[in-house]
Design an enzyme around this catalytic site. Structure first.
Site, PDB file in Angstrom:
ATOM      1  N   ASP A 105       0.854  -1.192   0.000  1.00 29.22           N
ATOM      2  CA  ASP A 105       0.000   0.000   0.000  1.00 29.22           C
ATOM      3  C   ASP A 105       0.891   1.242   0.000  1.00 29.22           C
ATOM      4  OD1 ASP A 105      -3.197   0.531   1.010  1.00 29.22           O
ATOM      5  OD2 ASP A 105      -1.787   2.200   1.113  1.00 29.22           O
ATOM      6  N   ILE A 106       0.534   2.219  -0.810  1.00 26.68           N
ATOM      7  CA  ILE A 106       1.351   3.434  -0.964  1.00 26.68           C
ATOM      8  C   ILE A 106       1.336   4.268   0.320  1.00 26.68           C
ATOM      9  CG2 ILE A 106      -0.430   5.045  -1.832  1.00 26.68           C
ATOM     10  CD1 ILE A 106       1.533   5.740  -4.095  1.00 26.68           C
ATOM     11  N   ASN A 117     -12.574  -3.246   2.629  1.00 23.16           N
ATOM     12  CA  ASN A 117     -13.476  -2.115   2.810  1.00 23.16           C
ATOM     13  C   ASN A 117     -14.585  -2.176   1.769  1.00 23.16           C
ATOM     14  OD1 ASN A 117     -12.223  -0.868   5.031  1.00 23.16           O
ATOM     15  ND2 ASN A 117     -10.693   0.080   3.701  1.00 23.16           N
ATOM     16  N   VAL A 150     -10.761   2.859  -3.507  1.00 26.30           N
ATOM     17  CA  VAL A 150     -10.386   2.438  -4.870  1.00 26.30           C
ATOM     18  C   VAL A 150     -11.416   1.401  -5.322  1.00 26.30           C
ATOM     19  CG1 VAL A 150      -8.640   1.314  -6.296  1.00 26.30           C
ATOM     20  CG2 VAL A 150      -7.925   2.908  -4.509  1.00 26.30           C
ATOM     21  N   HIS A 195      -6.747  -6.041   2.109  1.00 28.43           N
ATOM     22  CA  HIS A 195      -5.598  -5.493   2.829  1.00 28.43           C
ATOM     23  C   HIS A 195      -5.044  -6.588   3.743  1.00 28.43           C
ATOM     24  CE1 HIS A 195      -6.724  -1.129   2.111  1.00 28.43           C
ATOM     25  NE2 HIS A 195      -7.901  -1.703   1.925  1.00 28.43           N
ATOM     26  N   HIS A 224     -10.118  -5.322  -3.489  1.00 26.30           N
ATOM     27  CA  HIS A 224      -8.784  -5.605  -2.959  1.00 26.30           C
ATOM     28  C   HIS A 224      -8.890  -5.973  -1.496  1.00 26.30           C
ATOM     29  CE1 HIS A 224      -9.631  -1.314  -2.541  1.00 26.30           C
ATOM     30  NE2 HIS A 224      -8.920  -1.360  -1.419  1.00 26.30           N
TER      31      HIS A 224
HETATM   32  P1  5GP Z   1      -9.613   1.234   0.256  1.00 20.55           P
HETATM   33  O1  5GP Z   1      -9.895   2.451   1.091  1.00 20.55           O
HETATM   34  O2  5GP Z   1     -10.205   1.342  -1.118  1.00 20.55           O
HETATM   35  O3  5GP Z   1      -9.942  -0.063   0.939  1.00 20.55           O
HETATM   36  O4  5GP Z   1      -8.034   1.158   0.095  1.00 20.55           O
HETATM   37  C1  5GP Z   1      -7.348   1.665  -0.997  1.00 20.55           C
HETATM   38  C2  5GP Z   1      -5.889   1.641  -0.620  1.00 20.55           C
HETATM   39  O5  5GP Z   1      -5.134   1.807  -1.813  1.00 20.55           O
HETATM   40  C3  5GP Z   1      -5.489   2.755   0.342  1.00 20.55           C
HETATM   41  O6  5GP Z   1      -4.950   2.167   1.539  1.00 20.55           O
HETATM   42  C4  5GP Z   1      -4.440   3.551  -0.438  1.00 20.55           C
HETATM   43  O7  5GP Z   1      -3.356   3.985   0.360  1.00 20.55           O
HETATM   44  C5  5GP Z   1      -4.000   2.574  -1.523  1.00 20.55           C
HETATM   45  N1  5GP Z   1      -3.617   3.180  -2.797  1.00 20.55           N
HETATM   46  C6  5GP Z   1      -4.280   4.165  -3.470  1.00 20.55           C
HETATM   47  N2  5GP Z   1      -3.646   4.463  -4.612  1.00 20.55           N
HETATM   48  C7  5GP Z   1      -2.553   3.647  -4.676  1.00 20.55           C
HETATM   49  C8  5GP Z   1      -1.507   3.498  -5.646  1.00 20.55           C
HETATM   50  O8  5GP Z   1      -1.461   4.165  -6.670  1.00 20.55           O
HETATM   51  N3  5GP Z   1      -0.551   2.558  -5.367  1.00 20.55           N
HETATM   52  C9  5GP Z   1      -0.583   1.820  -4.217  1.00 20.55           C
HETATM   53  N4  5GP Z   1       0.418   0.927  -4.033  1.00 20.55           N
HETATM   54  N5  5GP Z   1      -1.566   1.932  -3.295  1.00 20.55           N
HETATM   55  C10 5GP Z   1      -2.536   2.842  -3.517  1.00 20.55           C
END
Ligand code: 5GP
Ligand code: ZN
Length: 110
Positions: free
Chosen positions: A30-31, A87, A94, A100, A98
């Site tokens: 995760d970034i 989530n 996103v 985590h 996915h």
């Molecule tokens: P969500 O809130 O959708 O469950 O999690 C999305 C995750 O994707 C977040 O923890 C965010 O930091 C990560 N993320 C968003 N954009 C990127 C990206 O371009 N590259 C990577 N490696 N992670 C990302």
């Protein structure tokens, strides 16, 4: 999906440090990590979220949890603190399904 960030990573149009890749799944960090170890396990096929899952995704989901378990072991988390989280709704940022994998010390809620 043309403009999906995770589809771009999967198509190698955007950089990511791939920790695992199969025909169906990729894993990358995760970034903006929320824990010492924070990996994203992502199906290659664009699936929006858990609301889009059905019985045809059974094998894919089994593979995702197997990959999570393998990566937990590789990162010495097997007997430590770790979890696999998804989530949904407004908690999902996103819109490409996915999982985590979070381990070690938590820094914040995902
Ligand atoms: P969500 O809130 O959708 O469950 O999690 C999305 C995750 O994707 C977040 O923890 C965010 O930091 C990560 N993320 C968003 N954009 C990127 C990206 O371009 N590259 C990577 N490696 N992670 C990302
Ligand atoms: Zn996508």
């Amino acid at each position: 999906m043309e403009n999906c960030i995770f589809c771009k990573i999967i198509r190698k149009e955007m950089p990511a440090d791939l920790k695992y890749e199969s025909d169906t799944v990729v894993v990358f960090p995760d970034i903006n990590p929320s824990a010492d170890i924070h990996l994203l396990i992502v199906p290659k096929k664009h699936i929006g979220g858990i609301k889009d899952l059905n019985e045809s995704h059974g094998l894919l989901l089994a593979e995702i949890f197997q990959v999570a378990s393998k990566l937990a072991a590789e990162n010495n988390l097997e007997n430590g603190l770790y979890r696999v989280a998804v989530n949904a709704g407004k908690a999902q940022h996103v819109p490409h399904l996915h999982f985590h994998l979070l381990g070690g010390q938590w820094k914040k809620m995902i």
